[in-house]
Scaffold this motif. Structure first.
Motif, short mmCIF file in Angstrom:
data_model
loop_
_atom_site.label_atom_id
_atom_site.label_comp_id
_atom_site.label_asym_id
_atom_site.label_seq_id
_atom_site.Cartn_x
_atom_site.Cartn_y
_atom_site.Cartn_z
N ALA A 36 41.12 45.05 34.57
CA ALA A 36 39.95 44.65 34.68
C ALA A 36 40.04 43.47 35.59
N ALA A 37 41.01 43.76 36.70
CA ALA A 37 41.16 42.65 37.90
C ALA A 37 40.61 44.08 39.22
N LEU A 38 40.92 44.99 39.01
CA LEU A 38 40.38 46.00 39.76
C LEU A 38 39.06 46.34 39.80
N ALA A 39 38.45 46.29 38.69
CA ALA A 39 37.66 46.76 37.93
C ALA A 39 36.30 45.34 38.40
N ALA A 40 36.80 43.90 38.36
CA ALA A 40 35.87 43.15 39.14
C ALA A 40 36.18 43.22 40.41
N THR A 41 37.27 43.66 41.24
CA THR A 41 36.70 43.31 42.18
C THR A 41 36.32 44.16 43.02
N ALA A 42 36.42 45.68 43.16
CA ALA A 42 35.17 46.61 43.18
C ALA A 42 34.19 46.20 42.61
N THR A 43 33.78 46.21 41.52
CA THR A 43 32.61 45.51 41.33
C THR A 43 31.74 44.83 42.26
N ALA A 44 32.48 43.76 42.04
CA ALA A 44 31.69 42.43 43.46
C ALA A 44 31.40 42.91 44.83
N VAL B 249 36.02 46.20 30.15
CA VAL B 249 34.36 45.65 30.94
C VAL B 249 33.93 44.24 31.04
N ARG B 250 34.11 43.68 29.71
CA ARG B 250 33.73 42.34 29.50
C ARG B 250 34.24 41.67 30.08
N LEU B 251 36.18 41.05 30.97
CA LEU B 251 36.02 40.89 31.68
C LEU B 251 36.01 40.93 33.04
N SER B 252 35.15 42.40 33.51
CA SER B 252 35.46 42.31 34.68
C SER B 252 33.24 42.35 35.15
N GLY B 253 32.68 42.70 34.56
CA GLY B 253 31.42 42.85 34.29
C GLY B 253 30.73 45.06 35.29
N PHE C 39 37.38 34.81 35.51
CA PHE C 39 38.13 35.67 35.68
C PHE C 39 37.57 36.98 37.19
N ARG C 40 36.58 36.98 37.21
CA ARG C 40 35.78 37.45 38.04
C ARG C 40 35.47 37.19 39.13
N ALA C 41 35.27 35.78 39.54
CA ALA C 41 35.80 35.09 40.54
C ALA C 41 37.14 35.41 41.78
N ALA C 42 38.80 34.67 40.37
CA ALA C 42 39.64 34.87 40.74
C ALA C 42 40.25 36.32 41.04
N GLY D 79 41.12 43.24 47.21
CA GLY D 79 41.57 42.13 47.69
C GLY D 79 42.04 41.69 48.80
N GLY D 80 41.86 40.09 48.52
CA GLY D 80 42.51 39.81 49.69
C GLY D 80 44.40 38.91 49.49
N TRP D 81 45.04 39.44 48.49
CA TRP D 81 45.76 38.92 48.15
C TRP D 81 47.11 39.78 49.50
N ASP D 82 48.42 38.23 49.77
CA ASP D 82 48.93 38.68 50.59
C ASP D 82 50.70 38.62 50.55
N ALA D 83 50.90 39.75 50.48
CA ALA D 83 52.45 40.06 49.45
C ALA D 83 53.50 39.47 50.34
#
Length: 256
Positions: A20-28, A55-59, A211-214, A225-229
Motif C-alpha cells: 500500500a505504501a508503494l502504491a500510495a507513493t506512486a499514485t501521489a 487500494v483503500r489505504l493508497s488510492g 497514510f497517503r501523506a506519510a 520516496g524520500g526516506w534516508d537509509a
C-alpha cells in the motif's frame, strides 16, 4: 519499471502495508497503479482482502484478486483442501501483463514467503517474477532472526537470476530493541541489496488520507520516496558496547 513483485520472508510481517505504501507513493507521483494479489487465503468471500486493503489505504486505481481459498494455509494446500483449482504462475504473469497495458505500475503481492507453493507442480512467486522479468522487493521483520531469513530469500533470488531491488522493514517498532537497531546496519549485508524503507508499526491503522501523506517518507528514492537509509540507521544506531575490562570492573563493583 512496469511490474514490481512484493514478497516477504514470512507471514504477518507487513507485506500488504508495504504494498500500500508503494502504491500510495506512486499514485501521489501521478502514476496509475494496480495491485494484484494472486491468491488470498483464510478469508470468506465477503471479507476485505489484501488487494482491497492496499487500494483503500493508497488510492490506487485497481485492485485485483485472482483466487480466494477459505483456509489460512499456503495457496497450493488451501486450493487442494477446498477442491478448487489452484493459481498457476503463468496465469499470474498473464494477469500482470494485462494490467500493465492499462497501468503505469503493477504491484504483485505474494502470500507468505518467496517459495510458498501456488500449485501441485511447485509453482511459486519466484516463478512469477522470472516469467515477468520483474524485480522483487523483500519485506522483512525488524527484530531477531530476520538476518537468516533475509539471507535465504536473497540466495533463492540469486539462484534464479531474479533481481532484488532491496529490502523494506514491514513494521518498525516504536521502541526498537538492540537487535532491531543492529539489523539496520546488517540487513543490507544479509540481503546483498540496499535497505529501501521502514514502515512504522501500526501504519495500516491510519486513515487513508494520513497514510497517503506519510507513505513517501517511509520509502527510499529508489522506490519513489524520500526516506534516508543512512540517516535512519544513524538515528537508531545502538550505543557502543562497553569494553570488557570496564564491564567486568562494573560487575565486580556491583557484587561488592
Amino acid at each position: 519499471m512496469t511490474v514490481l513483485v512484493v514478497t516477504g520472508t514470512g507471514t504477518e510481517i507487513g507485506k500488504t502495508v508495504v504494498t500500500a505504501a508503494l502504491a500510495a507513493t506512486a499514485t501521489a507521483a501521478g502514476l496509475r497503479v494496480a495491485v494484484l494479489k494472486p491468491a488470498q487465503t483464510g478469508l470468506r468471500p465477503d471479507e476485505t482482502g489484501d488487494a482491497d486493503e492496499a487500494v483503500r489505504l493508497s488510492g490506487a486505481v485497481t485492485g485485483t484478486e485472482l483466487a480466494r481459498f477459505p483456509e489460512p494455509l499456503a495457496p497450493g494446500t488451501a486450493a487442494r483442501r477446498a477442491g478448487m483449482a489452484p493459481v498457476r504462475p503463468d496465469e499470474v504473469a498473464d494477469a500482470a501483463r494485462k494490467l500493465a497495458e492499462e497501468h503505469d505500475l503493477v504491484l504483485v503481492e505474494g502470500a507468505g514467503g518467496l517459495l510458498v507453493r501456488f500449485d501441485e507442480a511447485g509453482g511459486t512467486l519466484a516463478d512469477v517474477a522470472a516469467l515477468l522479468g520483474a524485480p522483487v522487493v523483500v519485506v522483512v521483520p525488524a527484530g531477531l532472526g530476520t538476518l537468516n531469513s533475509t539471507a535465504l530469500t536473497a540466495e533463492a533470488l540469486r539462484a534464479r537470476g531474479i533481481e532484488q531491488s532491496g529490502v523494506v522493514v514491514g513494521s518498525w517498532p516504536d521502541a526498537p530493541d538492540l537487535a532491531a537497531r543492529c539489523n539496520l546496519a546488517d540487513l543490507p549485508t544479509a540481503a546483498d541489496a540496499p535497505l529501501l524503507g521502514a514502515v512504522p508499526a501500526g501504519a495500516g491503522a491510519l486513515a487513508p488520507e494520513a497514510f497517503r501523506a506519510a507513505a513517501p517518507g517511509w520509502l527510499a528514492p529508489a522506490l519513489g520516496g524520500g526516506w534516508d537509509a543512512a540517516g535512519f540507521a544513524e538515528r537508531f544506531a545502538p550505543p557502543a558496547r562497553a569494553a570488557e575490562s570496564g564491564a567486568t570492573g562494573a560487575g565486580a563493583a556491583g557484587a561488592r
